[in-house]
Every structure is written in C-alpha cells, then in structure tokens.
Design a protein around this motif. Structure first.
Motif: not given
Length: 306
Positions: A80-97
């Motif tokens: 899945a493609a990476v959409v946004e990465y926020r290490p400060d929030l502990g979040m990795l946002v990827i596309e839904y497959l």
C-alpha cells in the motif's frame, strides 16, 4: 469524524475534511483504523492509519525504516502507498487495499499459494530496503533483553544453543545475496482479491535471505510437507534440494527466534493477549525440528549448496 482517536485531527491528509473511523481487527503492536471521507470533497479518502503502541524499542522496531520500506514495497507493486507519516503522533497513514486477509486454510488453494509466492518474488525483486534483518542477531538481542530484564524464559530454551550455532554455520556455508524482505509474513499479512496478492505490515522488514521469508510463512501458516514443497516450487520454479533444506532450516530459525518476541511481549505488553502461549507454540515447533531425524540431513543439504 469520531472522537475515538482525537489525534487523527492533526493529520494533514484529513485537514478540512469530514471523515469516519472503523477499527480494523488484528495487530499486536499497532491499532489499525480505517478512515474514510464522508463529504463530497475530492478526492475520496480511504485510508488505514497505523497507530503504534509503546515498547517498540524492546522488540527492535524502527518506525522510520518501517515507513521507508512500506513505500519501497508499494514501488515494487505489492504494498500500500504511504500517504502520510507522523512519528510525533506514532502514526503511519497508508492507502486502504480492497482485498481480504488470507488464513492458514487459504493456502490449500493452489491458486492462492501461487499468487502469494509470486507476490513475495516481486517484493524480493523490488527496491532495496532500509536496514538489514538477520534472525541470528535478532535472537541474540531478544535473549539479551530477556536476561537483562529478568523476563521469564521456558525451561530448556538455551540448551539448544549448540544446535542453533550449527544451523547458522550450515546457512553461512552457502551464503546467498540478501533481498528486501517483510520477515513477518503470517497469513493475515497477505491480502488477496482473487486475482492479486499484496503484502502488508513492514515493522520487521529489512534485507535478508529470501529463504527466511519463505520459511517464515511455512511455519506461521502451518504448511504440511507437501505444501512446503509446492510453496518452494512456486517461488523458485525448479528448486534444488539445498533450496528446500534452506527454507526448512529458516522456518526453524523463525520459530526459535520469534518465540522470544512472544516471551518479551508476555512480560511487557499491556495488550490482553496470551503472548506466552504464542511464544510456546513456536518454541515447541523449533524443538520438534531440532530433535527430528531430518535435522542432520537438512544441515548437510543446506550447506552443500547443490
């Protein structure tokens, strides 16, 4: 939107949008959320937000590498493609497959098994990953963590130290180039839509021996000897005896090494899950292979390279 995960409001991709959240099952070191837009603003959003749990340092997880390698897997056409990465929030946002996770039983279908093996091959032929993964180093690190923190270890675990060293020498006798590997391909980390297979969750990813990847799936999905042979053939095309022996030894490495992950989690994780039993299932598989009549032959065939 929902108030269940207020930090989602801080993601750039969701700024100014109206959205809703659906929890996704699974995940023993992450909470996974599906986020979809419910407004008329293009483009329509359909995302997965991976929210990290604390304690990644005990397990050797590098979140920056996870993000980079997730993007590399997408470039290879299997992730899945990476959409946004926020290490400060502990979040990795990827596309839904839009595909379903496999189960152990799914691999009884020859078509599913073949598609999965071909997806693994595509990953291995893709861009190099950030970082390397070696189960011998990982096992030593996990064992050190257990000793230093006084975590429980099952009786007899360390008695296999000499046999473990023999496995390492046999695999090193015919070294193979490393390739980008997920290193945690249990059934649920394969997504399949009936025509195509994707690979997800790159927490433990790194460049590694391809046979570890194959052996990891063999043991995590409970393959029979016949399934193991079909799996190795689907990947290699015309495997040698050394290929098969190497996969089976790497399946042992997966069991013996990853069992320590379970014992660490049993002592440290706040998640309501029987991590000790999870670790014991893998340790018992490792003990069975160490004590099997095939063990000496596997060592010889893997070391021969023929």
């Amino acid at each position: 939107m929902t108030g269940a995960a207020p930090d989602l409001e801080r993601l750039a991709v969701l700024a100014g949008r109206s959205w809703r959240v659906t929890p996704l099952p699974g995940g023993l070191t992450n909470t996974n959320l599906r986020v979809t837009s419910d407004d008329e603003v293009p483009p329509r959003l359909d995302l997965v937000v991976r929210c990290s749990q604390a304690g990644a340092e005990l397990l050797g997880i590098d979140r920056d590498a996870e993000c980079a390698n997730t993007a590399a897997a997408a470039e290879a056409g299997v992730g899945a493609a990476v959409v946004e990465y926020r290490p400060d929030l502990g979040m990795l946002v990827i596309e839904y497959l839009d595909a379903s996770p496999l189960t152990d039983d799914s691999f009884a279908d020859a078509g599913v098994l073949t598609r999965a093996a071909h997806a693994v091959r595509r990953l291995h032929a893709g861009p190099r990953f950030t970082g390397d993964f070696d189960m011998f180093a990982r096992q030593a690190s996990y064992l050190s963590t257990i000793r230093e923190r006084g975590f429980a270890l099952p009786d007899g675990y360390e008695s296999y130290g000499d046999a473990w060293s023999r496995v390492r020498r046999a695999l090193a006798a015919d070294p193979r180039p490393t390739v980008p590997c997920n290193n945690d391909l249990l059934a649920a980390n394969y997504l399949d839509d009936g025509e195509r297979t994707w690979l997800i969750d790159y927490e433990y990813s790194g460049n590694n021996d391809a046979c570890f990847e194959l052996g990891n799936t063999v043991t995590e999905c409970g393959f029979s000897p016949e399934q193991t042979e079909a799996w190795v053939e689907a990947y290699f095309g015309a495997p040698t005896a050394a290929d098969l022996a190497r996969v089976r030894l790497q399946a042992l490495c997966s069991c013996y090494g990853w069992s320590l992950w379970g014992f660490i989690q049993a002592a440290a994780s706040p998640i309501d899950f029987d991590f000790w039993e999870w670790g014991m299932e893998r340790y018992d598989k490792a003990r069975a292979t160490f004590g099997s009549g095939d063990f000496e032959r596997l060592l010889e065939e893997a070391a021969s390279g023929g």
